[in-house]
Design an enzyme around this catalytic site. Structure first.
Site, mmCIF file in Angstrom:
data_model
loop_
_atom_site.group_PDB
_atom_site.id
_atom_site.type_symbol
_atom_site.label_atom_id
_atom_site.label_comp_id
_atom_site.label_asym_id
_atom_site.label_seq_id
_atom_site.Cartn_x
_atom_site.Cartn_y
_atom_site.Cartn_z
ATOM 1 N N CYS A 1 0.834 -1.196 0.000
ATOM 2 C CA CYS A 1 0.000 0.000 0.000
ATOM 3 C C CYS A 1 0.874 1.254 0.000
ATOM 4 C CB CYS A 1 -0.996 -0.039 1.165
ATOM 5 S SG CYS A 1 -2.302 1.195 1.043
ATOM 6 N N GLU B 1 -1.683 -8.947 4.285
ATOM 7 C CA GLU B 1 -1.816 -9.380 5.687
ATOM 8 C C GLU B 1 -3.251 -9.252 6.190
ATOM 9 O OE1 GLU B 1 -0.827 -6.506 4.677
ATOM 10 O OE2 GLU B 1 -1.093 -4.918 6.148
ATOM 11 N N HIS C 1 -3.672 -5.093 0.860
ATOM 12 C CA HIS C 1 -3.032 -5.552 2.099
ATOM 13 C C HIS C 1 -3.046 -7.080 2.172
ATOM 14 C CE1 HIS C 1 -2.468 -1.729 4.287
ATOM 15 N NE2 HIS C 1 -3.452 -1.325 3.498
#
Lengths: 202, 263
Positions: A78, A183, A181
């Site tokens: 990002c 994660e 993202h």
């Protein structure tokens, strides 16, 4: 594998740290560029604003760019991906300048883009086995996107938001950036982190 | 294409998930980390922890719960309840929250939204708007008032107007709860949801009233919400996120497919 997770001092790094550990990394969170650039792989996380992240570069942008150009495996997430570019509409300061182009605001009516969006990947190894069968859908939380000038070949995946196509992922050598993202993208995202680390180990 | 989100809300008190009616008769229904894991596996797109303790002494327990969750869950986590300052926000974000929701403190000091957005990015800041319908006016006009304190305290603010102001001041998302519908399981207040969605330029999460899969669909279609939040019907075991997503997909709502082998 010694992985440095750079800390701009802005926010949540727990999920990313654990995700990288699940992918086989030994992760050190550090705000120190000397330590970060001496690791076997560098991760630039995606929390904070461009201006604040640039300040944390502390005039080391050339060192970072040289390290990446010399082959240090790097994953920018990002905002971390946006740092690959020299300038951003979001804030003052100079990014790493690894790729030609700039960071600009999304044009859609609803900004930030918040939520899960489709990622059309063009066969890069970063995306190996990340498609659960119905295409990769990843979590985004961003107001800004990257815009390359000139050669579009660094773009390895695209997404679309409110009719506007933007780069979902870019690569230059062993440095890769993703606008979403991983994660926060459940099991396909974890697989992507693992792919990055496996490639970095080679 | 952006996928409409199914968000699961957990009321957390002293490190446990609790359930009750109108903040009374609370009973323990489980470990937040374990429940968050289950909902991620089922295909939830996001989880919200609403800290209903509202006592600052137990803040440490909340931070610890957030951190334990962030370390094992890989979908976005929003945390709300008792957030008063940007320091509170920073503390929760560092502990592992991805977004922070605020209500009362933003009414007291609307600048909090702007300060939070400048420090952490507007994608981190969720404005929680709790709206109750005003008594019918003579002209037949429908309106809503914004409440704080779990829907107990009217602020005198027009809820739709307040939602618009929150977005202008920096909130990246509106969590919109209908107090009238909350717990009734007769569907979201679609007129409210639509009114806000049309007035703000940030995503709107519809909350309060979900009783069936059809209600969720209606919130996302007629209500024009970007996401729907639900709690009771899941915690009571009346349905699962997996079943909800299967029905929504069947009805043409493009929800995120559930990855196989979610950890």
């Amino acid at each position: 594998m010694d992985v440095a997770l750079f800390d701009y001092g802005a926010g949540n790094l727990h999920s990313l740290k654990k995700g990288l550990e699940a992918g086989g990394g030994t992760v050190t969170i550090t705000p120190d560029w000397d330590r970060a650039l001496s690791a076997e792989a560098l991760v630039l996380p995606g929390v904070g604003s461009f201006g604040a992240a640039v300040r944390s570069l502390r005039d080391r942008e050339e060192d970072v760019r040289e390290a990446l150009e010399a082959g240090l495996p790097c994953l920018g997430i990002c905002l971390g991906m946006q740092l690959f570019f020299a300038e951003s509409e979001e804030g003052e300061g100079t990014g790493i300048g690894l790729l030609p182009g700039r960071v600009r605001k999304l044009k859609g009516r609803r900004v930030p883009q918040m939520g899960w969006n489709d990622v059309a990947a063009e066969g890069d190894t970063l995306f190996r086995a990340t498609d659960p069968g119905q295409g990769l859908v990843a979590y985004y939380a961003n107001s800004y996107v990257c815009e390359l000038t000139g050669d579009p070949s660094p773009i390895i995946a695209w997404s679309e938001y409110e009719g506007e196509r933007f780069p979902a992922a870019v690569r230059r050598g062993r440095a890769v950036g993703v606008q979403f993202h991983p994660e926060k993208s459940s099991s396909p995202g974890l697989r992507l982190l693992k792919n990055f680390l496996e490639e970095a180990a080679r | 294409m952006l996928r409409p989100r199914i968000i699961v809300c957990l009321d957390v008190e002293g490190g446990r998930v609790v359930k009750g009616t109108q903040f009374r008769n609370l009973r323990d229904v489980g470990d937040p980390v374990e429940l968050a894991r289950r909902y991620e596996e089922e295909g939830a797109d996001e989880v919200v922890f609403l800290d209903i303790t509202a006592s600052h002494e137990k803040r440490g327990t909340l931070l610890e719960t957030v951190q334990r969750t962030a370390e094992v869950r890989f979908i976005p986590l929003t945390v709300g309840g008792g957030v008063r300052t940007v320091e509170d926000m920073g503390e929760l974000l560092r502990a592992g929250a991805d977004k922070i929701s605020v209500n009362s403190s933003a009414v007291r000091r609307p600048e909090l939204l702007t300060e939070g957005a400048e420090l952490f990015g507007s994608q981190c800041i969720v404005a929680s708007v709790d709206a109750a319908r005003n008594p019918p006016s003579e002209s037949g006009e429908v309106g809503w008032t914004h409440y704080t304190h779990g829907g107990r305290k009217p602020t005198g603010l027009d809820a739709v107007e307040w939602a618009r102001e929150c977005a202008q001041r920096g909130a990246g998302e509106i969590l919109l709860t209908s107090i009238d519908q909350d717990g009734a399981r007769t569907g979201y207040d679609l007129l409210l949801t639509r009114s806000v969605a049309e007035r703000v330029s940030v995503p709107v999460i519809a909350s309060g009233g979900a009783g069936s899969h059809e209600h969720l669909r209606d919130g996302l279609t007629d209500g024009r919400a970007d996401a729907v939040l639900l709690a009771g019907i899941l915690h009571d075991g009346l349905t699962t996120v997996r079943k909800i997503k299967a029905d929504l997909a069947e009805w043409g709502v493009p929800v995120r497919p559930i990855p196989e082998g979610t950890t």
